[in-house]
Design a protein around this motif. Structure first.
Motif, short mmCIF file in Angstrom:
data_model
loop_
_atom_site.label_atom_id
_atom_site.label_comp_id
_atom_site.label_asym_id
_atom_site.label_seq_id
_atom_site.Cartn_x
_atom_site.Cartn_y
_atom_site.Cartn_z
N GLY A 132 -7.94 71.70 5.22
CA GLY A 132 -8.72 70.54 5.62
C GLY A 132 -8.05 69.73 6.71
N ALA A 133 -8.87 69.20 7.64
CA ALA A 133 -8.33 68.31 8.67
C ALA A 133 -7.81 67.01 8.08
CB ALA A 133 -9.40 68.04 9.73
N PRO A 134 -8.49 66.39 7.10
CA PRO A 134 -7.91 65.18 6.50
C PRO A 134 -6.52 65.42 5.93
CG PRO A 134 -10.21 65.41 5.86
CD PRO A 134 -9.83 66.68 6.56
N GLU A 135 -6.34 66.55 5.24
CA GLU A 135 -5.03 66.88 4.71
C GLU A 135 -4.01 67.09 5.82
OE1 GLU A 135 -8.02 67.95 1.57
OE2 GLU A 135 -7.88 68.16 3.75
N GLY A 136 -4.47 67.60 6.96
CA GLY A 136 -3.57 67.79 8.10
C GLY A 136 -3.03 66.48 8.62
N VAL A 137 -3.89 65.46 8.72
CA VAL A 137 -3.42 64.16 9.20
C VAL A 137 -2.48 63.52 8.18
CG1 VAL A 137 -4.15 61.84 9.90
CG2 VAL A 137 -5.47 63.84 10.62
N LEU A 138 -2.80 63.64 6.90
CA LEU A 138 -1.91 63.10 5.87
C LEU A 138 -0.54 63.78 5.89
CD1 LEU A 138 -4.40 62.63 2.94
CD2 LEU A 138 -2.78 60.90 3.71
N ALA A 139 -0.54 65.10 6.03
CA ALA A 139 0.73 65.83 6.11
C ALA A 139 1.52 65.40 7.34
CB ALA A 139 0.46 67.33 6.14
N ALA A 140 0.84 65.19 8.46
CA ALA A 140 1.52 64.74 9.67
C ALA A 140 2.14 63.36 9.47
CB ALA A 140 0.54 64.71 10.84
N ALA A 141 1.44 62.48 8.74
CA ALA A 141 1.98 61.16 8.45
C ALA A 141 3.28 61.27 7.67
CB ALA A 141 0.96 60.33 7.68
N ALA A 142 3.32 62.19 6.71
CA ALA A 142 4.55 62.40 5.94
C ALA A 142 5.67 62.93 6.84
CB ALA A 142 4.30 63.36 4.79
N LEU A 143 5.35 63.90 7.70
CA LEU A 143 6.39 64.46 8.57
C LEU A 143 6.90 63.44 9.57
CD1 LEU A 143 5.36 68.15 9.40
CD2 LEU A 143 6.69 67.25 7.50
N ARG A 144 6.04 62.50 10.00
CA ARG A 144 6.51 61.42 10.88
C ARG A 144 7.64 60.64 10.21
NH1 ARG A 144 7.03 59.36 15.10
NH2 ARG A 144 6.23 57.30 14.61
N CYS A 145 7.57 60.55 8.89
CA CYS A 145 8.57 59.76 8.15
C CYS A 145 9.80 60.58 7.79
CB CYS A 145 7.95 59.22 6.86
SG CYS A 145 6.53 58.13 7.10
N ILE A 146 9.59 61.82 7.40
CA ILE A 146 10.69 62.63 6.84
C ILE A 146 11.28 63.60 7.85
CG2 ILE A 146 9.30 64.56 5.96
CD1 ILE A 146 10.90 64.36 3.36
N GLY A 147 10.55 63.85 8.95
CA GLY A 147 11.03 64.76 9.98
C GLY A 147 10.37 66.12 9.88
N GLY A 148 10.25 66.77 11.02
CA GLY A 148 9.64 68.09 11.06
C GLY A 148 8.77 68.25 12.29
N GLN A 149 8.20 69.44 12.43
CA GLN A 149 7.30 69.75 13.53
C GLN A 149 5.96 70.22 12.98
OE1 GLN A 149 8.86 72.38 16.60
NE2 GLN A 149 10.97 71.79 16.07
N MET A 150 4.88 69.88 13.66
CA MET A 150 3.55 70.31 13.22
C MET A 150 2.60 70.35 14.40
SD MET A 150 1.19 68.63 10.23
CE MET A 150 -0.45 69.27 9.89
N GLU A 151 1.70 71.32 14.36
CA GLU A 151 0.58 71.36 15.29
C GLU A 151 -0.69 71.60 14.50
OE1 GLU A 151 1.08 74.26 18.36
OE2 GLU A 151 2.63 73.10 19.41
N GLY A 152 -1.79 71.05 15.00
CA GLY A 152 -3.08 71.26 14.36
C GLY A 152 -4.18 71.44 15.39
N ARG A 153 -5.16 72.26 15.06
CA ARG A 153 -6.32 72.47 15.93
C ARG A 153 -7.57 72.46 15.06
NH1 ARG A 153 -5.30 77.12 19.56
NH2 ARG A 153 -5.23 78.24 17.59
N LEU A 154 -8.50 71.58 15.35
CA LEU A 154 -9.72 71.49 14.55
C LEU A 154 -10.54 72.77 14.68
CD1 LEU A 154 -10.79 67.85 15.47
CD2 LEU A 154 -9.65 68.61 13.39
N VAL A 155 -11.14 73.18 13.59
CA VAL A 155 -12.02 74.35 13.60
C VAL A 155 -13.44 73.84 13.78
CG1 VAL A 155 -12.80 76.39 12.33
CG2 VAL A 155 -10.43 75.61 12.10
N LEU A 156 -13.87 73.79 15.03
CA LEU A 156 -15.21 73.29 15.37
C LEU A 156 -16.05 74.48 15.81
CD1 LEU A 156 -14.03 70.14 17.36
CD2 LEU A 156 -14.74 70.26 14.97
#
Length: 326
Positions: free
Chosen positions: A218-242
């Motif tokens: 899910g895209a909502p879960e992607g944004v939430l996971a990114a928020a966590a990584l902003r705090c704890i560190g890490g790399q992430m990429e996401g692309r919406l499935v439209l």
């Protein structure tokens, strides 16, 4: 908001009350097989707590869009309006199926951010890739093959690909991805649900056994996971499935013009972010809610990007009336 433009640090404690309430409400229905009831209980509890907070809040990532009310929908306003302006991403019950089957890693999750700091994405799927901190920027990416990403990560860790473990949602759509990862010799940890936890697990592979997260969720879960990584560190990429005209139109209404755009971590979540998760069922990251005569125990993690602080809160609640549903 404070005078410096950052979130008021008191929210780092208040946010825990919100996820605790949602987790306790969902945990009362844990293992009972009713996904709708569990999700609704978590939503109702989270909304009640959010509306008690001294914030002027707007939900940008929620349980659906406006037509899906009474869920916590995208665009809904919450809080007393007597405090700072914040954007909110939330999932009152991340891993609903995990909760109703009493399986590990079901969570209540929320993130607060400065206004305009979270990707305002429609409720569609998102292709994601994530790894933990301390790697060269751009080490992995969605524009590369699974094999290239596995090999690049293995080389950076100084190991062979067969020492890498990938976390992937167990879905038919991932059959090709799973086959490609296995061809590299890497191990796969399949999960039935809960990809916010799956992404976060990449930040502590020694404990979780997860080095990289791959696949569509899910895209909502992607944004939430990114928020966590902003705090704890890490790399992430996401692309919406439209992949339909209707989804492309919904995205355009949210000012997303390029259906193929790849969002980096700072595109998904930027600025000052506060993230919190409370365990509903016990898992790799958090213990689940425990009910005892006269008390309820909860386990919560709260993270903040501006300070890099990560707090674990093990709370023993004896005022049980605060968890009673209105």
């Amino acid at each position: 908001m404070t005078e410096t433009g950052r979130l008021d640090r008191i929210l780092a404690l208040e946010i825990a009350r919100v996820t605790e309430a949602a987790a306790v409400a969902a945990a009362r229905i844990r293992g009972r097989g009713d996904e709708w009831e569990a999700d609704q209980a978590a939503v109702d509890a989270m909304r009640t707590e959010l509306n008690r907070l001294p914030i002027d809040g707007r939900i940008v990532i929620g349980e659906g869009e406006r037509d899906d009310a009474p869920m916590l929908f995208i665009g809904e306003e919450v809080g007393t309006k007597k405090g700072g302006v914040v954007d909110i991403a939330l999932d009152p019950l991340e891993g609903t199926t995990l909760c109703v089957k009493n399986l590990p890693n079901s969570l209540a999750v929320i993130a607060f951010a400065e206004r305009g700091s979270l990707l305002n994405a429609p409720d569609v799927y998102m292709d994601k890739i994530a790894i933990g901190p301390d790697f060269e920027p751009g080490l992995v990416g969605l524009d590369r093959s699974p094999a290239d990403n596995i090999e690049a990560l293995a080389q950076a860790k100084g190991v062979t690909p067969d020492r890498i473990s990938a976390c992937i949602l167990d879905r038919p759509r991932h059959a090709k991805l799973i086959a490609e990862v296995r061809e590299t010799g890497a191990a796969i940890q399949l999960i039935g649900d809960g990809d916010v936890a799956g992404v976060i697990h990449t930040t502590n592979p020694h404990e979780t056994g997860v080095d990289i997260y791959l696949g569509v969720g899910g895209a909502p879960e992607g944004v939430l996971a990114a928020a966590a990584l902003r705090c704890i560190g890490g790399q992430m990429e996401g692309r919406l499935v439209l992949d339909t005209p209707e989804k492309i139109d919904r995205a355009k209404r949210m000012s997303i013009s390029d259906p193929q755009e790849i969002y980096k971590l700072d595109d998904l979540a930027k600025g000052d972010v506060i993230f919190a998760a409370t365990g509903v069922t016990s898992g790799n990251m958090l213990d689940g809610v425990k009910f005892s005569p006269g008390r309820i125990d909860t386990h919560t993690v709260v993270m903040r990007s501006s300070s890099g602080t990560i707090r674990e809160i093990r709370a023993r609640h004896t005022d049980l009336a605060k968890f009673e549903r209105p």
